[in-house]
Design a protein around this motif. Structure first.
Motif, PDB file in Angstrom:
ATOM      1  N   THR A 246       7.925 125.198 -11.906  1.00 54.77           N
ATOM      2  CA  THR A 246       8.457 124.030 -11.824  1.00 54.77           C
ATOM      3  C   THR A 246       7.243 123.069 -11.522  1.00 54.77           C
ATOM      4  O   THR A 246       6.149 123.574 -11.193  1.00 54.77           O
ATOM      5  CB  THR A 246       9.585 123.846 -10.669  1.00 54.77           C
ATOM      6  OG1 THR A 246       8.808 124.389  -9.390  1.00 54.77           O
ATOM      7  CG2 THR A 246      10.595 124.877 -10.951  1.00 54.77           C
ATOM      8  N   LEU A 247       7.456 121.850 -11.483  1.00 49.74           N
ATOM      9  CA  LEU A 247       6.430 120.753 -10.993  1.00 49.74           C
ATOM     10  C   LEU A 247       5.901 120.884  -9.514  1.00 49.74           C
ATOM     11  O   LEU A 247       4.856 120.844  -9.430  1.00 49.74           O
ATOM     12  CB  LEU A 247       6.841 119.384 -11.449  1.00 49.74           C
ATOM     13  CG  LEU A 247       7.095 118.860 -13.089  1.00 49.74           C
ATOM     14  CD1 LEU A 247       7.478 117.468 -12.957  1.00 49.74           C
ATOM     15  CD2 LEU A 247       5.672 119.211 -13.781  1.00 49.74           C
ATOM     16  N   ASP A 248       7.079 121.204  -8.911  1.00 47.56           N
ATOM     17  CA  ASP A 248       6.518 121.603  -7.401  1.00 47.56           C
ATOM     18  C   ASP A 248       5.624 122.708  -7.390  1.00 47.56           C
ATOM     19  O   ASP A 248       4.772 122.597  -6.516  1.00 47.56           O
ATOM     20  CB  ASP A 248       7.641 121.779  -6.753  1.00 47.56           C
ATOM     21  CG  ASP A 248       8.788 120.264  -6.616  1.00 47.56           C
ATOM     22  OD1 ASP A 248       8.297 119.175  -6.779  1.00 47.56           O
ATOM     23  OD2 ASP A 248      10.052 120.870  -6.133  1.00 47.56           O
ATOM     24  N   ASP A 249       5.917 123.649  -8.083  1.00 51.63           N
ATOM     25  CA  ASP A 249       4.994 124.833  -8.030  1.00 51.63           C
ATOM     26  C   ASP A 249       3.474 124.511  -8.666  1.00 51.63           C
ATOM     27  O   ASP A 249       2.613 124.558  -7.966  1.00 51.63           O
ATOM     28  CB  ASP A 249       5.304 125.972  -9.243  1.00 51.63           C
ATOM     29  CG  ASP A 249       6.752 126.732  -8.699  1.00 51.63           C
ATOM     30  OD1 ASP A 249       7.022 126.835  -7.484  1.00 51.63           O
ATOM     31  OD2 ASP A 249       7.295 127.296  -9.593  1.00 51.63           O
ATOM     32  N   LEU A 250       3.416 123.424  -9.740  1.00 48.24           N
ATOM     33  CA  LEU A 250       2.188 122.954 -10.085  1.00 48.24           C
ATOM     34  C   LEU A 250       1.407 122.259  -9.062  1.00 48.24           C
ATOM     35  O   LEU A 250       0.273 122.390  -8.785  1.00 48.24           O
ATOM     36  CB  LEU A 250       2.218 122.426 -11.570  1.00 48.24           C
ATOM     37  CG  LEU A 250       0.934 121.859 -12.164  1.00 48.24           C
ATOM     38  CD1 LEU A 250       0.047 122.794 -12.133  1.00 48.24           C
ATOM     39  CD2 LEU A 250       1.408 121.187 -13.506  1.00 48.24           C
ATOM     40  N   GLU A 251       2.222 121.346  -8.320  1.00 49.36           N
ATOM     41  CA  GLU A 251       1.657 120.456  -7.365  1.00 49.36           C
ATOM     42  C   GLU A 251       1.117 121.366  -6.427  1.00 49.36           C
ATOM     43  O   GLU A 251       0.043 120.980  -5.659  1.00 49.36           O
ATOM     44  CB  GLU A 251       2.755 119.514  -6.922  1.00 49.36           C
ATOM     45  CG  GLU A 251       2.938 118.362  -7.961  1.00 49.36           C
ATOM     46  CD  GLU A 251       3.855 117.298  -7.450  1.00 49.36           C
ATOM     47  OE1 GLU A 251       4.516 117.760  -6.415  1.00 49.36           O
ATOM     48  OE2 GLU A 251       3.989 116.540  -8.102  1.00 49.36           O
ATOM     49  N   THR A 252       1.771 122.378  -5.745  1.00 51.55           N
ATOM     50  CA  THR A 252       1.301 123.298  -4.895  1.00 51.55           C
ATOM     51  C   THR A 252       0.042 123.783  -5.291  1.00 51.55           C
ATOM     52  O   THR A 252      -0.929 124.146  -4.456  1.00 51.55           O
ATOM     53  CB  THR A 252       2.414 124.183  -4.554  1.00 51.55           C
ATOM     54  OG1 THR A 252       3.543 123.623  -3.924  1.00 51.55           O
ATOM     55  CG2 THR A 252       1.665 125.182  -3.219  1.00 51.55           C
ATOM     56  N   ALA A 253      -0.035 124.549  -6.434  1.00 58.21           N
ATOM     57  CA  ALA A 253      -1.249 125.414  -7.049  1.00 58.21           C
ATOM     58  C   ALA A 253      -2.201 124.323  -7.164  1.00 58.21           C
ATOM     59  O   ALA A 253      -3.380 124.848  -6.836  1.00 58.21           O
ATOM     60  CB  ALA A 253      -0.677 125.924  -8.316  1.00 58.21           C
ATOM     61  N   LEU A 254      -2.009 123.009  -7.493  1.00 59.02           N
ATOM     62  CA  LEU A 254      -3.297 122.013  -7.680  1.00 59.02           C
ATOM     63  C   LEU A 254      -3.595 121.924  -6.091  1.00 59.02           C
ATOM     64  O   LEU A 254      -5.159 121.680  -6.052  1.00 59.02           O
ATOM     65  CB  LEU A 254      -2.651 120.999  -8.234  1.00 59.02           C
ATOM     66  CG  LEU A 254      -2.286 120.784  -9.740  1.00 59.02           C
ATOM     67  CD1 LEU A 254      -1.710 119.735 -10.196  1.00 59.02           C
ATOM     68  CD2 LEU A 254      -3.539 121.252 -10.582  1.00 59.02           C
ATOM     69  N   SER A 255      -2.947 121.691  -5.169  1.00 59.01           N
ATOM     70  CA  SER A 255      -3.424 121.367  -3.974  1.00 59.01           C
ATOM     71  C   SER A 255      -4.246 122.537  -3.515  1.00 59.01           C
ATOM     72  O   SER A 255      -5.090 122.368  -2.414  1.00 59.01           O
ATOM     73  CB  SER A 255      -2.265 121.031  -2.880  1.00 59.01           C
ATOM     74  OG  SER A 255      -1.378 119.901  -3.395  1.00 59.01           O
ATOM     75  N   LEU A 256      -3.805 123.695  -3.642  1.00 62.01           N
ATOM     76  CA  LEU A 256      -4.573 124.980  -3.104  1.00 62.01           C
ATOM     77  C   LEU A 256      -5.798 125.079  -4.005  1.00 62.01           C
ATOM     78  O   LEU A 256      -6.276 126.175  -3.710  1.00 62.01           O
ATOM     79  CB  LEU A 256      -3.511 126.227  -3.098  1.00 62.01           C
ATOM     80  CG  LEU A 256      -2.423 125.922  -2.115  1.00 62.01           C
ATOM     81  CD1 LEU A 256      -1.550 127.193  -2.452  1.00 62.01           C
ATOM     82  CD2 LEU A 256      -2.890 126.092  -0.650  1.00 62.01           C
ATOM     83  N   GLU A 257      -6.140 124.632  -5.154  1.00 61.73           N
ATOM     84  CA  GLU A 257      -7.246 124.996  -6.061  1.00 61.73           C
ATOM     85  C   GLU A 257      -7.122 126.099  -6.484  1.00 61.73           C
ATOM     86  O   GLU A 257      -8.112 127.016  -6.491  1.00 61.73           O
ATOM     87  CB  GLU A 257      -8.394 124.452  -5.310  1.00 61.73           C
ATOM     88  CG  GLU A 257      -8.474 123.056  -4.991  1.00 61.73           C
ATOM     89  CD  GLU A 257      -9.991 122.724  -4.255  1.00 61.73           C
ATOM     90  OE1 GLU A 257     -10.720 123.669  -4.027  1.00 61.73           O
ATOM     91  OE2 GLU A 257     -10.136 121.602  -4.161  1.00 61.73           O
ATOM     92  N   ALA A 258      -5.840 126.755  -6.593  1.00 61.92           N
ATOM     93  CA  ALA A 258      -5.517 128.093  -7.205  1.00 61.92           C
ATOM     94  C   ALA A 258      -5.806 128.293  -8.751  1.00 61.92           C
ATOM     95  O   ALA A 258      -5.536 129.400  -9.137  1.00 61.92           O
ATOM     96  CB  ALA A 258      -4.076 128.520  -6.790  1.00 61.92           C
ATOM     97  N   LEU A 259      -6.039 127.249  -9.308  1.00 57.60           N
ATOM     98  CA  LEU A 259      -6.291 127.456 -10.734  1.00 57.60           C
ATOM     99  C   LEU A 259      -7.170 126.348 -11.455  1.00 57.60           C
ATOM    100  O   LEU A 259      -7.459 125.089 -10.867  1.00 57.60           O
ATOM    101  CB  LEU A 259      -5.001 127.255 -11.608  1.00 57.60           C
ATOM    102  CG  LEU A 259      -4.317 125.781 -11.590  1.00 57.60           C
ATOM    103  CD1 LEU A 259      -3.228 125.910 -12.749  1.00 57.60           C
ATOM    104  CD2 LEU A 259      -3.856 125.171 -10.399  1.00 57.60           C
TER     105      LEU A 259
END
Length: 369
Positions: A246-259
């Motif tokens: 989901t877009l929520d997943d993507l926003e979380t991953a971006l915030s964590l700099e996981a990708l």
């Protein structure tokens, strides 16, 4: 616009070459084809490309059939809508079940673009006339067998090769391929099978020496923190796949700099509507994206080609030719790659005819609403 009838077809096609990942091996695939029909008789086709078993994701062919027949199609039938982006709102109360949603969402986009007389790529906002394709290769019995498969795809002109890896099948296969093809655009995909144990981390860290384009989904989908820690430890970009539904997943991953790279799969994200939104967010965030595949038949493969024409898809996508997977595909003409390049169709809708004779001959279950 109003859908007046809908049909599901469970179609089984054999693969031309069995495919193995870290979790399972497959020699044939069952996918569900979706037909949406409006009052004029126009039809939009979609594809539910879920795996048969709950290893890549929780969904299976059986669960998708149930959700599509019981919840998604009844939510769409008879409802008025003007733009395909409005269709997912009709089933807003249904949580998860992204693969099932994707098939119906794609069918809505194809129906809408067909009636508007525009190519699906143009309807989505695509800007490319052609898409660079890569190939995904499974785990082989031996390294020599793997090199044979790599050689076949490189000789066919594909500029990027992705290797499936698993603990015990990682550093040495990659070393062998890199030694034979020092300049090949090469990346690996673990499908979330690794942990942060000492042995697993040592193997992932060792991959950093091979100049890979990315290490895709090394850890379990929800373990974003492990991806963040690995990304800080290696130069190779970490790519997320299963982690982002989901877009929520993507926003979380971006915030964590996981990708640093995102694999956008139409099926995993619930359709073209959500996949396009993920493209827009990743592009605005400076994250490279590419379109992953689920061994789609031609209907889903054509939708992937259309999505890959969007400007943010700067890396080769998994939109290789139909013939790599199927002796005969369900679209006419089949998807064709010439020296690793696929032309984006210019005709209205899907841009391909649908081989209804083949679908009828290979269907093992149907439902009509």
């Amino acid at each position: 616009m109003r859908v007046t009838a809908a049909r599901l077809h469970r179609v089984r096609l054999p693969l031309v070459h069995a495919f193995a990942t870290s979790s399972h091996r497959k020699a044939e695939l069952d996918h569900i084809l979706v037909e949406l029909e409006d009052a004029s008789g126009a039809i939009g086709w979609g594809e539910i490309a879920s795996p048969s078993d709950p290893y890549y994701a929780p969904e299976t062919v059986e669960s998708c059939w149930h959700i599509a027949e019981r919840y998604l199609l009844p939510a769409v039938l008879g409802q008025e809508w003007d733009e395909p982006e409005q269709v997912p709102r009709l089933w807003a109360k249904v949580r998860g079940n992204q693969f099932a949603k994707a098939g119906v969402d794609v069918a809505a986009w194809v129906l809408w673009s067909t009636l508007r007389g525009v190519p699906l790529a143009q309807a989505l906002g695509g800007t490319r006339a052609e898409v660079t394709a890569g190939v995904s290769l499974g785990i082989e019995p031996t390294i020599d067998d793997l090199l044979t498969q790599v050689r076949r795809q490189v000789d066919a002109g594909y500029p990027r090769v992705k290797l499936k890896i698993a603990p015990g099948w990682d550093v040495e296969p990659v070393r062998a391929v890199r030694a034979e093809y020092p300049d090949l655009d090469l990346h690996v995909d673990a499908n979330g099978i690794y942990s942060e144990s000492a042995g697993h981390l040592a193997a992932l860290l060792a991959l950093d020496e091979f100049g890979l384009t990315m290490i895709e989904q090394p850890f379990a989908p929800r373990n974003l923190l492990a991806h963040t820690r690995l990304q800080r430890a290696v130069e190779t970009p970490v790519c997320l796949d299963e982690s982002v539904e989901t877009l929520d997943d993507l926003e979380t991953a971006l915030s964590l700099e996981a990708l640093r790279v995102l694999n956008i799969k139409v099926s995993r994200m619930g359709g073209l509507t959500a996949a396009r939104a993920a493209h827009d967010l990743a592009r605005a965030s400076g994250i490279a994206v590419w379109c992953g595949g689920m061994h789609e038949f031609g209907i889903g493969r054509a939708a992937n080609v259309a999505l890959s024409s969007l400007p943010g898809f700067t890396l080769p996508s998994d939109v290789s030719a139909s013939e790599k997977y199927y002796a005969r595909d369900v679209v006419t003409p089949p998807v064709v790659a010439r020296r690793g390049v696929v032309q984006v169709p210019e005709s209205a809708g899907l841009g391909h005819g649908v081989d209804t004779d083949l679908i009828a001959a290979t269907t093992i279950a149907t439902a009509s609403l």
